[in-house]
Design a protein around this motif. Sequence first.
Motif, PDB file in Angstrom:
ATOM      1  N   VAL A  29      35.118  24.986  42.626  1.00 53.88           N
ATOM      2  CA  VAL A  29      35.301  26.240  42.342  1.00 53.88           C
ATOM      3  C   VAL A  29      34.246  27.105  42.564  1.00 53.88           C
ATOM      4  CG1 VAL A  29      37.531  26.006  41.002  1.00 53.88           C
ATOM      5  CG2 VAL A  29      35.208  26.392  39.717  1.00 53.88           C
ATOM      6  N   ASN A  30      32.974  26.410  42.357  1.00 56.91           N
ATOM      7  CA  ASN A  30      31.443  27.329  42.361  1.00 56.91           C
ATOM      8  C   ASN A  30      31.406  27.859  43.730  1.00 56.91           C
ATOM      9  OD1 ASN A  30      31.085  27.413  39.580  1.00 56.91           O
ATOM     10  ND2 ASN A  30      30.169  25.247  39.935  1.00 56.91           N
ATOM     11  N   GLN A  31      32.172  26.924  44.721  1.00 52.57           N
ATOM     12  CA  GLN A  31      31.819  27.453  46.284  1.00 52.57           C
ATOM     13  C   GLN A  31      32.643  28.635  46.458  1.00 52.57           C
ATOM     14  OE1 GLN A  31      32.408  22.898  47.130  1.00 52.57           O
ATOM     15  NE2 GLN A  31      31.484  23.899  49.102  1.00 52.57           N
ATOM     16  N   LEU A  32      33.669  28.948  45.524  1.00 50.48           N
ATOM     17  CA  LEU A  32      34.588  30.120  46.068  1.00 50.48           C
ATOM     18  C   LEU A  32      33.985  31.285  45.341  1.00 50.48           C
ATOM     19  CD1 LEU A  32      37.869  28.221  45.406  1.00 50.48           C
ATOM     20  CD2 LEU A  32      36.723  28.553  47.396  1.00 50.48           C
ATOM     21  N   ALA A  33      32.738  31.134  44.657  1.00 45.90           N
ATOM     22  CA  ALA A  33      32.136  32.494  43.945  1.00 45.90           C
ATOM     23  C   ALA A  33      32.215  33.845  45.008  1.00 45.90           C
ATOM     24  CB  ALA A  33      30.783  31.967  43.580  1.00 45.90           C
ATOM     25  N   PHE A  34      31.873  33.449  46.513  1.00 49.85           N
ATOM     26  CA  PHE A  34      31.711  34.695  47.327  1.00 49.85           C
ATOM     27  C   PHE A  34      33.017  35.518  47.109  1.00 49.85           C
ATOM     28  CE2 PHE A  34      34.283  31.282  49.615  1.00 49.85           C
ATOM     29  CZ  PHE A  34      35.309  32.327  50.152  1.00 49.85           C
ATOM     30  N   MET A  35      34.310  34.881  46.601  1.00 50.77           N
ATOM     31  CA  MET A  35      35.374  35.867  46.559  1.00 50.77           C
ATOM     32  C   MET A  35      35.404  36.866  45.169  1.00 50.77           C
ATOM     33  SD  MET A  35      38.088  32.483  47.311  1.00 50.77           S
ATOM     34  CE  MET A  35      39.568  33.173  46.549  1.00 50.77           C
ATOM     35  N   ALA A  36      34.583  36.554  44.376  1.00 53.74           N
ATOM     36  CA  ALA A  36      34.348  37.299  43.227  1.00 53.74           C
ATOM     37  C   ALA A  36      34.229  38.768  43.445  1.00 53.74           C
ATOM     38  CB  ALA A  36      33.472  37.000  42.189  1.00 53.74           C
ATOM     39  N   GLY A  37      34.803  39.795  42.770  1.00 55.44           N
ATOM     40  CA  GLY A  37      34.932  41.244  42.812  1.00 55.44           C
ATOM     41  C   GLY A  37      36.173  41.830  42.826  1.00 55.44           C
ATOM     42  N   THR A  38      36.070  43.313  43.012  1.00 53.83           N
ATOM     43  CA  THR A  38      37.387  43.897  43.017  1.00 53.83           C
ATOM     44  C   THR A  38      37.462  44.513  44.372  1.00 53.83           C
ATOM     45  OG1 THR A  38      37.345  44.336  40.703  1.00 53.83           O
ATOM     46  CG2 THR A  38      38.676  45.744  41.990  1.00 53.83           C
ATOM     47  N   TRP A  39      38.572  44.048  45.062  1.00 52.53           N
ATOM     48  CA  TRP A  39      38.653  44.576  46.481  1.00 52.53           C
ATOM     49  C   TRP A  39      39.852  45.502  46.640  1.00 52.53           C
ATOM     50  CZ3 TRP A  39      34.657  42.741  49.197  1.00 52.53           C
ATOM     51  CH2 TRP A  39      33.939  41.497  48.611  1.00 52.53           C
ATOM     52  N   THR A  40      39.676  46.457  47.796  1.00 53.47           N
ATOM     53  CA  THR A  40      40.711  47.402  47.746  1.00 53.47           C
ATOM     54  C   THR A  40      41.099  47.738  49.449  1.00 53.47           C
ATOM     55  OG1 THR A  40      39.230  49.288  47.638  1.00 53.47           O
ATOM     56  CG2 THR A  40      40.384  48.662  45.658  1.00 53.47           C
TER      57      THR A  40
END
Length: 165
Positions: A29-40
Amino acid sequence: MILKCVFFIVSGFVLLSINNLAQVTKASVNQLAFMAGTWTQKNGWGDMEEFWGEPMGDSIISSFRVVKDGKAAFYEFVVIEEQNHLPVFKMRHYNRGSIGWEEKDKPLLFYLVGIEKNKADFELKDKSVRITYQLVSPDKLDVTLVEKDKKGKLKKDIFNYSRKK
């Protein structure tokens, strides 16, 4: 003869590409850290907001909502948990009022079928839906949803999110 050779070469590349996507045998799951944030994003569905937390332990969580004409239309909640050394994407949908679409013990399960730097592909076991997350710049996340309609025809939606400041 030349056309036959071209056909076999192209077919080989397609098969290799499909096999490469199906051969993810270990990821974190650490490879998915790029997805972190709030996106609109604003689109025909309404105002969309997707939040992804940072990886923590062996999981990541996400919430999503669509608001149209000032009212929540629907929600999604996602948990990605590592199982057998692979992230598994578990999704549930909710109508306004927190009324679940899926049965309580049957979330939609998407399996990781492709992983690259800043890109991840998840697919239902029956291959009827694929979701791809790709960070295209520090403040832009594209989410591509490819799904079969009731007639079996593929439909593709691309959501171009911007990072909420």
